[in-house]
Scaffold this active site. Structure first.
Site, short mmCIF file in Angstrom:
data_model
loop_
_atom_site.label_atom_id
_atom_site.label_comp_id
_atom_site.label_asym_id
_atom_site.label_seq_id
_atom_site.Cartn_x
_atom_site.Cartn_y
_atom_site.Cartn_z
CB ILE A 177 23.09 38.77 38.21
CG1 ILE A 177 23.65 38.22 39.52
CG2 ILE A 177 21.58 38.60 38.13
CD1 ILE A 177 23.11 38.94 40.75
N GLY B 262 32.71 36.08 38.00
CA GLY B 262 33.96 36.59 38.52
C GLY B 262 35.07 35.59 38.37
CG MET C 176 37.98 33.40 43.19
SD MET C 176 38.20 33.83 44.92
CE MET C 176 37.97 32.25 45.68
N GLY C 177 33.93 32.66 40.82
CA GLY C 177 32.61 32.06 40.86
C GLY C 177 31.63 32.69 39.91
CB VAL D 89 27.12 36.30 40.90
CG1 VAL D 89 26.17 36.89 41.93
CG2 VAL D 89 28.56 36.42 41.40
CE LYS E 116 32.69 35.33 43.93
NZ LYS E 116 33.57 36.43 44.42
CG ASP F 49 39.84 42.39 41.40
OD1 ASP F 49 40.45 43.05 40.52
OD2 ASP F 49 39.02 41.50 41.13
#
Length: 635
Positions: free
Chosen positions: A32, A35, A37-38, A40, A55, A151
C-alpha cells in the site's frame, strides 16, 4: 547536471514479493505504500482480527549514510510511542522476523492528501484547512513530546473516509536527544517542503515543521507546492530567497485569511512564523471558522460544528442588583445597596463621564473585530468593577466568564480556573487544556453566533507575566474564538510584551480609565443615591464640603469613591441623618466596606466639629474649587 527530485527506488526489490508471508501475527496481503526507509504492506492481524499496516525496513547501509539502518528504523517506533494523540498514526509494535525488521502500525482506511490532490487538482479551502488543523494538532503533540518530524508533506497526511486526518511516517523524526547530539543538522525530508534554515545547514526544529506544514497547506489549496522547480538547486534557491507566493495568484477566489496563514507559516525567519504548532492550530481554527461562516459555505468533512442559532435582537442584560439591608434599608430607605458596582444599575440613572465613554467603548468592542481589550488604570481605578459589569451585561447574549486573575485560586492557576468555569475538563498539560478551551469557545461561537467573552480582573503587572496569562492572551489573539477583556494596571502591556506577546495591530486596543474630577465625583454620587433609593424615600443631601473631602481622600479612583461614599451613608444611618456632611466624608473608612454588623463599632461625631486642623484641610479644598473659606468662629 541538475539533481533529480525523484525519490530513488529502495534497494531490495525482493521486498515487493512478500504477499502471503506471515510476520509474527501479521499476514501480508498487498503493498500500500513505499517510503524512504521501507515498504508498507496491508496485513491482517490474525490474533486481533484487524487490518494493520506493516512497514518493512528496506534501507540499505549505503542509503543510511553511516547510520545503522536497523537502529534508525526502530527509532521511529520508539519516537512515535512517546506521542499519545488521536491524530498521530499509532504504533502497535516493532519486531524482527528472520531477515525482516518491521513496525506494525495503525491502518488508516482512505487516501493520502497527496493522492487526493492528484485526483482532484486541489482541495476546497474548508477541507484543506480542516486537514491543516488536524495535522497541526498532531505536530503540537509531537513537539511537546520532544519529537521533530522533519518530513511533513501531503504524502504523510493520511485522510480517512470519515475526514479524519492523521500524521504518519516518522521515519525521519528526531527526538530531543538526537537533536541535542547534532543529528538535526543532517538535511532530510522532501525538498518542496524543506524550511530555509535546513537548506542552510541549521538544525531541524519545531519551527521547520511549521514551515513544512505551511508548504503542505499551500499545496492542498493550489494543487502545487509553493516553490516548484525542475531540480533541487532551483527549489533550494526559491526556499532561501524567493518571496512567499500568494496562493491567490493560482486560486483567485481563495479567501484572504488562507493567504495570510500561508504567509506567516512560510516566513523565511523561524521567529517570524507561528510561534508553535499550537499557535498555527489556533490560527487555522480561526480561518476555518470564517470559511464555515461564509455565505454558501458547508462544513468540511469530519468537522461538525453545532447548529448555529440565528441571533435574536435583545436588550443587554444588566448586572444583578444587590438588595440593601440593615440601616441603609430600614433607616435611609435604600432598596438597592448603593455604590455596589461601577455605575448606577437602575434604568434611567445617569452615568457620568468618563465612565459613560468607557462603557460605550466596551459595548462597541463586544461588537467589533478587536479581540483583546485592556482596561487600564491605577490602583482602585474601577477597571475591575467596569469589566465585571460588562461581563454581566454581555451574558444575556453570549457566554461570558469573569475571573479575578489576582486572587488566590487555592493552588489552581488562572487557566485551570478558567477551564473549570467554562466546563472544560483539565487535560494532562496546560497546552492541551488551553486547546480544549479554545475548541469549547469555538463551538460556543458557532452555536450563539457571537464569540464568548472572558474577563480577567486584577491582572498583576509582574516583572515576568505569568505563563498561563501569556498563553491565554496568545490563544485569544491567534484563534479569535473568544474575546478577552483584561482589567489591569498600566504596566501590564509592557510585561506582556517582555514575555513575547505582540500587542500591535487591529486585534488589540487599550482604553485608559482616568480618575474622576470633583464635578464627576459629585454627579456619580448623586446618580447612585437617586438610583438606589426607594421611590418614596425622602431625598438624601450631600454637602459641598463632603464632596470636596471625598474627592481629596479618594483621589478620583472609582473604587475608593464607592467605598468611602457607602461608608458615609453607614455613618449617616447610625445618626439617623439624611445629609452627608464633612464629618461623614472625614470619618468614613477608605480601607474596608462596613456592613450591617458594623454600627456598634462605627466612629462617633465629636462634640465640636470641625476642629481647626480639619478646617485648614477644608479651606484648602475650597480654594482649589474656587469657593469661599470656611466660616470660622461659627459652631
Amino acid at each position: 547536471m541538475p539533481r533529480s527530485i525523484a525519490t530513488p527506488e529502495p534497494d531490495g526489490a525482493d521486498l515487493t514479493k512478500l504477499v502471503g508471508l506471515k510476520l509474527g501475527n501479521y499476514r501480508l496481503e498487498r503493498i500500500i505504500g513505499r517510503g524512504r526507509m521501507g515498504i508498507v504492506y496491508l496485513a491482517k492481524d490474525e490474533a486481533l482480527l484487524r487490518p494493520t499496516a506493516i512497514k518493512i525496513l528496506s534501507w540499505s547501509v549505503a542509503e543510511a549514510k553511516g547510520q545503522d539502518p536497523v537502529q534508525w528504523f526502530l527509532a521511529e517506533a520508539r519516537l512515535v510511542a512517546r506521542i499519545n494523540h488521536p491524530r498521530v498514526v499509532q504504533i502497535y509494535g516493532a519486531a524482527r522476523h528472520g531477515d525482516h525488521c518491521y513496525i506494525a502500525m495503525e491502518y488508516v482506511v482512505g487516501s493520502s492528501a497527496e493522492a487526493l490532490v492528484a485526483k482532484a487538482g486541489r482541495i476546497a479551502p474548508d477541507v484543506a484547512t480542516d486537514m491543516l488543523l488536524q495535522a497541526a494538532s498532531a505536530l503540537d503533540a509531537a513537539h511537546r513530546s520532544g519529537v521533530v518530524h522533519r518530513d511533513v508533506k501531503p504524502a504523510n497526511l493520511l485522510v480517512g473516509e470519515d475526514g479524519v486526518t492523521k500524521l504518519g511516517d516518522f521515519g525521519m523524526a528526531l527526538g530531543s536527544a538526537e537533536v541535542g547530539a547534532g543529528n538535526a543538522h543532517v538535511r532530510v525530508g522532501t525538498p518542496y517542503y524543506t524550511a530555509p534554515e535546513i537548506w542552510r545547514g541549521e538544525p531541524a526544529s519545531p519551527a521547520s515543521d511549521v514551515y513544512a506544514l505551511g508548504a503542505t497547506y499551500f499545496h492542498l489549496l493550489t494543487g502545487t507546492p509553493p516553490f516548484p522547480g525542475p531540480d533541487v538547486a532551483s527549489v533550494e534557491q526559491a526556499h532561501l530567497r524567493a518571496p512567499v507566493p500568494d496562493p491567490r495568484t493560482l486560486v483567485p477566489n481563495l479567501p484572504e485569511s488562507c493567504a495570510a496563514l500561508v504567509a506567516r507559516a512560510l516566513a523565511k525567519a523561524p521567529r517570524e512564523r507561528h510561534a508553535s504548532a499550537q499557535t498555527l492550530l489556533w490560527d487555522g481554527r480561526r480561518v476555518l471558522q470564517e470559511l464555515v461562516a461564509a455565505p454558501g459555505a458547508g462544513a468540511a468533512p469530519g468537522y461538525r460544528p453545532a447548529a448555529r442559532r440565528p441571533a435574536t435582537p435583545r436588550a443587554a442584560a444588566r448586572a444583578p442588583a444587590e438588595r440593601a439591608t440593615g440601616p441603609l434599608a430600614d433607616v435611609l430607605g435604600f432598596r438597592l445597596r448603593p455604590f455596589a458596582g461601577a455605575v448606577p444599575a437602575d434604568e434611567g440613572a445617569s452615568v457620568v463621564e468618563p465612565l459613560a465613554a468607557v462603557r460605550a467603548r466596551v459595548a462597541e468592542w463586544a461588537r467589533d473585530d478587536v479581540t483583546v481589550l485592556l482596561l487600564s488604570g491605577g490602583p482602585h481605578s474601577g477597571c475591575g468593577a467596569l469589566s465585571r459589569q460588562a461581563a454581566a451585561e454581555l451574558s444575556g447574549e453570549r457566554l461570558a466568564i469573569a475571573l479575578d486573575a489576582g486572587a488566590d485560586g487555592e493552588g489552581r492557576t488562572c487557566l485551570q480556573r478558567l477551564c473549570r468555569a467554562a466546563g472544560v475538563p483539565e487535560e494532562a498539560s496546560d497546552e492541551a487544556s488551553l486547546d480544549a478551551l479554545v475548541a469549547r469557545f469555538t463551538e460556543e461561537h458557532h452555536a450563539r453566533g457571537a464569540p464568548p467573552v472572558v474577563v480577567l480582573d486584577g491582572v498583576p503587572a509582574t516583572q515576568a507575566a505569568p505563563r498561563a496569562l501569556v498563553r491565554i492572551v496568545e490563544a485569544a489573539l491567534w484563534s479569535r474564538s473568544f474575546k478577552l477583556l483584561l482589567a489591569a494596571e498600566p504596566a501590564v502591556p509592557e510585561a506582556l510584551a517582555r514575555a513575547g506577546v505582540s500587542l500591535r495591530g487591529d486585534a488589540f486596543t487599550l482604553v485608559a480609565v482616568p480618575a474622576l474630577d470633583r464635578a464627576q465625583i459629585g454627579a456619580h454620587v448623586r446618580g447612585w443615591i437617586d438610583a438606589a433609593l426607594a421611590p418614596r424615600a425622602p431625598p438624601i443631601l450631600v454637602s459641598p464640603d463632603a464632596l470636596l473631602l471625598l474627592a481629596l481622600r479618594s483621589e478620583g479612583a472609582l473604587e475608593r469613591v464607592n467605598r468611602i461614599a457607602e461608608n458615609m451613608l453607614w455613618l449617616a444611618a447610625a445618626e439617623r441623618r439624611r445629609t452627608l456632611s464633612s464629618w461623614h466624608a472625614w470619618a468614613a473608612s477608605d480601607r474596608e466596606r462596613w456592613s450591617p454588623a458594623a454600627p456598634a463599632t462605627l466612629p462617633r461625631r465629636p462634640d465640636r466639629w470641625p476642629p481647626t486642623e480639619v478646617i485648614d484641610v477644608i479651606d484648602a479644598c475650597r480654594r482649589g474649587a474656587g469657593l469661599p473659606p470656611w466660616p470660622r468662629g461659627k459652631p
